[in-house]
Design an enzyme around this catalytic site. Structure first.
Site, PDB file in Angstrom:
ATOM      1  CB  SER A  42      -0.956  -0.043   1.198  1.00 61.43           C
ATOM      2  OG  SER A  42      -2.025   0.855   1.027  1.00 61.43           O
ATOM      3  CG  ASP A 186      -4.185  -1.897   0.503  1.00 61.62           C
ATOM      4  OD1 ASP A 186      -3.473  -2.667   1.160  1.00 61.62           O
ATOM      5  OD2 ASP A 186      -4.148  -0.661   0.635  1.00 61.62           O
TER       6      ASP A 186
END
Length: 325
Positions: A42, A186
């Site tokens: 991320s 993510d």
């Protein structure tokens, strides 16, 4: 003598709190702590991807500062989602928070994401060079999650921008990214702190940076949504704690008070990242010295611990033999 010994850096997810990674990189660079490979999840993939291409902490920080305070970034509407740190629980505060959540969830029901694919791509292009991962100055990989197969995906080849976009695609906030027939989101949903991926890529020891806080301060659980959010946070925190145990060095910037959407707190986060890294520099140097001598004897504490979590044949000295997906 120790040319084969590799130090990996695992940068975790945490949205705006991940800007503390910038401060950690500054201190590691100033202290001449080697970084032989970087794996990010991320925001960790975003910061790590920029640093892997520039190999300069100051250049990486400047790029983020310029972008965060640009008009282009303001269009991402993160300010709407952040909450004031001065706010106190009360009827008005609870009402505003409920309205914001309602708008966000209603929008998410009608659209794929809060931020459009076009705006997402623009943001990535503004921060990351248009290069392949194989071209980065420091070996790099981004961790994403395959939303259809429920698998961790380590992206260590191909477009740097696409890989980081996939790793950063927070469900509901940013659109999923298709890569090689997979629909990726993510990586924090599977690998919040990518220590084991760093080991799979050949690190002999891993310095991990944890900027996330899944469990917020206890509050009255008056509705089902709060209870579900809390339960999910407990699960995520347990997974993260397990992953952190495989790190040789764990750096934990104290950024809990920073709201995940408050990217304007970049300078504060950088300073807190620097403070946390300086507290660990002495330990890092000791571990690196011990690890280098241990590597001569074929010993690596982290890699031995991680064997139970790595499929047979994947743990190879200095290389990762798995597929991109």
């Amino acid at each position: 003598m120790f040319e084969g010994f590799k130090v990996g850096l695992a940068l975790g997810g945490g949205a705006a709190r991940g800007l503390a990674h910038l401060g950690v990189l500054k201190v590691l660079e100033e202290s001449e702590i080697p970084v032989d490979l970087i794996v990010g999840t991320s925001i960790g993939a975003l910061v790590g991807g920029v640093y892997a291409t520039t190999r300069s902490a100051s250049a990486t920080e400047r790029r983020f500062l310029d972008f965060i305070f640009s008009k282009e970034f303001q269009r991402a509407k993160f300010d709407f989602l952040k909450e004031s740190r001065e706010a106190r629980p009360g009827l008005f505060y609870n009402f505003i928070s409920l309205v914001k959540k309602g708008i966000f969830f209603s929008f998410s029901m009608a659209k794929t994401s809060w931020i459009s694919a076009q705006q997402f791509e623009h943001n990535m292009n503004a921060l990351l060079d248009d290069v392949s991962i194989e071209e980065t100055a420091i070996p790099f990989a981004a961790v994403a999650a395959d939303i259809e197969r429920g698998e961790e995906v380590i992206l260590h080849q191909g477009s740097l921008r696409r890989a980081v976009s996939a790793s950063s695609a927070v469900p509901g906030l940013l659109p999923p990214v298709p890569i090689d027939g997979r629909l990726l989101i993510d990586g924090g949903w599977i690998s919040k702190i990518p220590v084991i991926p760093a080991l799979r890529l050949g690190a002999d020891m891993v310095i991990a940076v944890d900027v996330s806080k899944e469990i917020e301060d206890a509050a009255a659980f008056r509705n089902g949504l709060n209870i579900m959010v809390r339960a999910n946070a407990l699960k995520a925190e347990a997974l993260k704690d397990m992953q952190c145990r495989f790190a040789d060095i764990l750096i934990e910037p104290q950024v809990d008070h920073v709201h995940w959407a408050d990217f304007s707190a970049v300078e504060e986060c950088v300073a807190l990242g620097e403070e946390a890294a300086r507290r660990k520099i002495g330990e890092a140097r000791q571990r690196i010295r011990a690890g280098r001598w241990g590597s001569l004897l074929g010993y690596s504490r982290a890699r031995r611990l991680a064997r139970a979590y790595i499929r047979k044949g994947e743990l190879k000295s200095g290389s990762f033999r798995g597929q991109r997906g």
